[in-house]
Design a protein around this motif. Structure first.
Motif, PDB file in Angstrom:
ATOM      1  N   TRP A  35       0.775  -0.874   0.128  1.00  0.00           N
ATOM      2  CA  TRP A  35       0.016   0.285   0.290  1.00  0.00           C
ATOM      3  C   TRP A  35       0.967   0.923  -0.143  1.00  0.00           C
ATOM      4  O   TRP A  35       1.747   1.597   1.027  1.00  0.00           O
ATOM      5  CB  TRP A  35      -1.081   0.067   1.165  1.00  0.00           C
ATOM      6  CG  TRP A  35      -1.563   1.538   1.435  1.00  0.00           C
ATOM      7  CD1 TRP A  35      -1.066   2.179   2.893  1.00  0.00           C
ATOM      8  CD2 TRP A  35      -2.703   1.848   0.675  1.00  0.00           C
ATOM      9  NE1 TRP A  35      -2.046   3.204   2.799  1.00  0.00           N
ATOM     10  CE2 TRP A  35      -3.048   3.001   1.787  1.00  0.00           C
ATOM     11  CE3 TRP A  35      -3.438   1.865  -0.488  1.00  0.00           C
ATOM     12  CZ2 TRP A  35      -4.483   3.870   1.271  1.00  0.00           C
ATOM     13  CZ3 TRP A  35      -4.002   2.656  -0.929  1.00  0.00           C
ATOM     14  CH2 TRP A  35      -3.860   3.491  -0.379  1.00  0.00           C
ATOM     15  N   LEU A  64      -8.918   4.270   5.284  1.00  0.00           N
ATOM     16  CA  LEU A  64      -9.496   2.996   6.075  1.00  0.00           C
ATOM     17  C   LEU A  64      -8.278   2.091   7.051  1.00  0.00           C
ATOM     18  O   LEU A  64      -8.526   1.417   7.349  1.00  0.00           O
ATOM     19  CB  LEU A  64     -10.753   1.971   6.065  1.00  0.00           C
ATOM     20  CG  LEU A  64     -12.038   2.944   5.668  1.00  0.00           C
ATOM     21  CD1 LEU A  64     -12.968   1.756   5.333  1.00  0.00           C
ATOM     22  CD2 LEU A  64     -12.318   3.346   6.899  1.00  0.00           C
ATOM     23  N   ILE A  65      -7.505   2.523   6.184  1.00  0.00           N
ATOM     24  CA  ILE A  65      -5.850   1.499   5.807  1.00  0.00           C
ATOM     25  C   ILE A  65      -5.196   2.676   6.566  1.00  0.00           C
ATOM     26  O   ILE A  65      -5.147   4.646   6.237  1.00  0.00           O
ATOM     27  CB  ILE A  65      -5.726   1.030   4.636  1.00  0.00           C
ATOM     28  CG1 ILE A  65      -6.134   1.442   3.434  1.00  0.00           C
ATOM     29  CG2 ILE A  65      -6.911  -0.320   4.771  1.00  0.00           C
ATOM     30  CD1 ILE A  65      -5.702   0.757   2.084  1.00  0.00           C
ATOM     31  N   ARG A 108     -14.827  -2.220  -1.393  1.00  0.00           N
ATOM     32  CA  ARG A 108     -14.696  -2.141  -0.351  1.00  0.00           C
ATOM     33  C   ARG A 108     -14.563  -3.484   0.695  1.00  0.00           C
ATOM     34  O   ARG A 108     -14.002  -3.776   1.234  1.00  0.00           O
ATOM     35  CB  ARG A 108     -16.242  -2.134   0.218  1.00  0.00           C
ATOM     36  CG  ARG A 108     -16.643  -2.073   1.710  1.00  0.00           C
ATOM     37  CD  ARG A 108     -16.045  -0.797   2.724  1.00  0.00           C
ATOM     38  NE  ARG A 108     -16.044  -1.334   3.943  1.00  0.00           N
ATOM     39  CZ  ARG A 108     -15.974   0.459   4.257  1.00  0.00           C
ATOM     40  NH1 ARG A 108     -16.776   0.884   4.407  1.00  0.00           N
ATOM     41  NH2 ARG A 108     -16.921   0.235   6.047  1.00  0.00           N
ATOM     42  N   VAL A 111     -11.057  -3.718   0.967  1.00  0.00           N
ATOM     43  CA  VAL A 111     -10.430  -2.875   1.898  1.00  0.00           C
ATOM     44  C   VAL A 111     -10.488  -3.962   2.965  1.00  0.00           C
ATOM     45  O   VAL A 111      -9.517  -3.223   4.221  1.00  0.00           O
ATOM     46  CB  VAL A 111     -11.726  -1.683   1.245  1.00  0.00           C
ATOM     47  CG1 VAL A 111     -10.108  -1.071   3.084  1.00  0.00           C
ATOM     48  CG2 VAL A 111     -10.686  -0.637   0.913  1.00  0.00           C
ATOM     49  N   ASP A 112     -11.576  -4.284   3.121  1.00  0.00           N
ATOM     50  CA  ASP A 112     -12.180  -5.206   4.505  1.00  0.00           C
ATOM     51  C   ASP A 112     -11.556  -5.822   4.895  1.00  0.00           C
ATOM     52  O   ASP A 112     -10.919  -6.104   6.091  1.00  0.00           O
ATOM     53  CB  ASP A 112     -13.754  -5.840   4.825  1.00  0.00           C
ATOM     54  CG  ASP A 112     -14.713  -4.337   4.650  1.00  0.00           C
ATOM     55  OD1 ASP A 112     -14.238  -3.035   5.097  1.00  0.00           O
ATOM     56  OD2 ASP A 112     -16.052  -4.566   4.595  1.00  0.00           O
ATOM     57  N   ARG A 115      -8.119  -4.933   6.189  1.00  0.00           N
ATOM     58  CA  ARG A 115      -8.308  -4.054   7.618  1.00  0.00           C
ATOM     59  C   ARG A 115      -8.528  -4.927   8.429  1.00  0.00           C
ATOM     60  O   ARG A 115      -7.677  -4.769   9.867  1.00  0.00           O
ATOM     61  CB  ARG A 115      -9.466  -3.923   7.891  1.00  0.00           C
ATOM     62  CG  ARG A 115     -10.201  -1.780   7.172  1.00  0.00           C
ATOM     63  CD  ARG A 115     -11.024  -1.820   6.960  1.00  0.00           C
ATOM     64  NE  ARG A 115     -11.353  -1.197   8.635  1.00  0.00           N
ATOM     65  CZ  ARG A 115     -11.979  -0.583   8.576  1.00  0.00           C
ATOM     66  NH1 ARG A 115     -13.034  -0.619   8.529  1.00  0.00           N
ATOM     67  NH2 ARG A 115     -12.212  -0.080  10.012  1.00  0.00           N
ATOM     68  N   GLU A 116      -8.322  -6.572   8.549  1.00  0.00           N
ATOM     69  CA  GLU A 116      -8.279  -7.449   9.308  1.00  0.00           C
ATOM     70  C   GLU A 116      -6.481  -8.473   8.781  1.00  0.00           C
ATOM     71  O   GLU A 116      -6.459  -8.813  10.310  1.00  0.00           O
ATOM     72  CB  GLU A 116      -9.284  -8.859   8.976  1.00  0.00           C
ATOM     73  CG  GLU A 116     -10.829  -8.311   8.820  1.00  0.00           C
ATOM     74  CD  GLU A 116     -11.382  -7.744  10.475  1.00  0.00           C
ATOM     75  OE1 GLU A 116     -10.787  -8.614  11.421  1.00  0.00           O
ATOM     76  OE2 GLU A 116     -11.570  -6.778  10.693  1.00  0.00           O
ATOM     77  N   HIS A 118      -3.090  -8.189   9.410  1.00  0.00           N
ATOM     78  CA  HIS A 118      -1.466  -7.226   9.954  1.00  0.00           C
ATOM     79  C   HIS A 118      -0.709  -7.157   8.965  1.00  0.00           C
ATOM     80  O   HIS A 118       0.017  -7.749   7.548  1.00  0.00           O
ATOM     81  CB  HIS A 118      -1.180  -8.697  11.000  1.00  0.00           C
ATOM     82  CG  HIS A 118      -1.959  -9.966  12.289  1.00  0.00           C
ATOM     83  ND1 HIS A 118      -1.853  -8.672  13.208  1.00  0.00           N
ATOM     84  CD2 HIS A 118      -2.330 -10.814  12.103  1.00  0.00           C
ATOM     85  CE1 HIS A 118      -3.180  -9.148  14.000  1.00  0.00           C
ATOM     86  NE2 HIS A 118      -3.089 -10.469  13.194  1.00  0.00           N
ATOM     87  N   GLU A 119      -0.072  -6.332   9.155  1.00  0.00           N
ATOM     88  CA  GLU A 119       1.343  -5.250   8.387  1.00  0.00           C
ATOM     89  C   GLU A 119       2.057  -6.579   8.307  1.00  0.00           C
ATOM     90  O   GLU A 119       2.441  -6.850   9.517  1.00  0.00           O
ATOM     91  CB  GLU A 119       0.950  -3.992   9.588  1.00  0.00           C
ATOM     92  CG  GLU A 119       0.481  -2.945   8.314  1.00  0.00           C
ATOM     93  CD  GLU A 119       0.396  -1.802   9.233  1.00  0.00           C
ATOM     94  OE1 GLU A 119       2.248  -1.300   8.763  1.00  0.00           O
ATOM     95  OE2 GLU A 119       0.510  -1.219   9.844  1.00  0.00           O
TER      96      GLU A 119
END
Length: 244
Positions: A35, A64-65, A108, A111-112, A115-116, A118-119
């Protein structure tokens, strides 16, 4: 070098990708997603037979991220959404024609999923201090160099204490952690070029393959041998580059 008004995701469906920004280098092996937020100056570099997929996000989704460059492990669902948005399963250059509402729903979902996730510890920060930059240049050129931090300090005229403090304050890690990440990045490139685990271990400065395997597994999440096998499977027939 380039920058965009919208943030974008870059997915390595196969191969190895490096995303360079002013913050450092994000290492993106197969099935990871990088990203880059809007406005970050950057460039991409591919290693080996790499299938690159790029998806831009509207600000409403980008917020959101994270607001910094990051790498995520792609879930099965995220991978399928990325492939659906950027091209059909046969990897030609024709992206599918989804309606605007369908594309919005897919984005969406993507992106969801991120968001779940881990980096991943695959971002190699770029030093700003001139002394650290000098060390970085030396190790970029010869990642297998086992010279100690004290000896490197003598070369550039800085004490071990000063350099240790700079690594901690600027990069958030000690010298040996930073060098290990640099070496694993170099190892990914060598593996992409067809080198085996033993050759790669010695080329990257490890005294034996077992130490390399342990460090690689700790960062990448799988052994070099399994990584090479999975990469060979995913690269079969994939060479197109596409974006949306």
């Amino acid at each position: 070098m380039q920058s965009h008004a919208r943030g974008h995701l870059v997915y390595a469906a196969s191969g190895i990708l490096a995303v360079h920004t002013e913050r450092g280098t994000s290492i993106v092996p197969a099935n990871r997603v990088a990203w880059t937020p809007a406005g970050f100056t950057h460039y991409h570099r591919a290693h080996g037979d790499t299938d690159i997929r790029i998806v831009f996000l509207a600000p409403s989704l980008a917020r959101l991220i994270p607001d910094h460059p990051a790498v995520f492990l792609a879930s099965d669902l995220a991978r399928e959404v990325l492939l659906a948005l950027t091209g059909p399963r046969n990897y030609d250059d024709t992206a599918p024609h989804y309606s605007r509402s369908a594309r919005s729903r897919l984005l969406r979902v993507l992106v969801d999923e991120l968001r779940e996730a881990h980096e991943q510890p695959l971002h190699l920060p770029e030093p700003r201090d001139d002394r650290l930059q000098a060390i970085a240049r030396m190790l970029y050129e010869t990642p297998g160099d086992n010279t100690s931090l004290a000896e490197l300090g003598k070369t550039i005229g800085a004490s071990t204490r000063t350099l240790s403090r700079l690594f901690r304050d600027e990069l958030g890690m000690n010298f040996y952690q930073w060098r290990t990440q640099l070496r694993v990045y170099h190892a990914l490139v060598l593996l992409a070029d067809g080198h085996d685990t033993t050759q790669t271990a010695y080329a990257c400065g490890w005294a034996n393959p077992s130490g390399f395997i342990a460090a690689f597994t700790n960062i990448i999440g799988t052994t070099p041998g399994r990584y090479r096998t999975s990469r060979q499977t995913t690269t079969s027939g994939r060479s197109a580059k596409s974006k949306v």
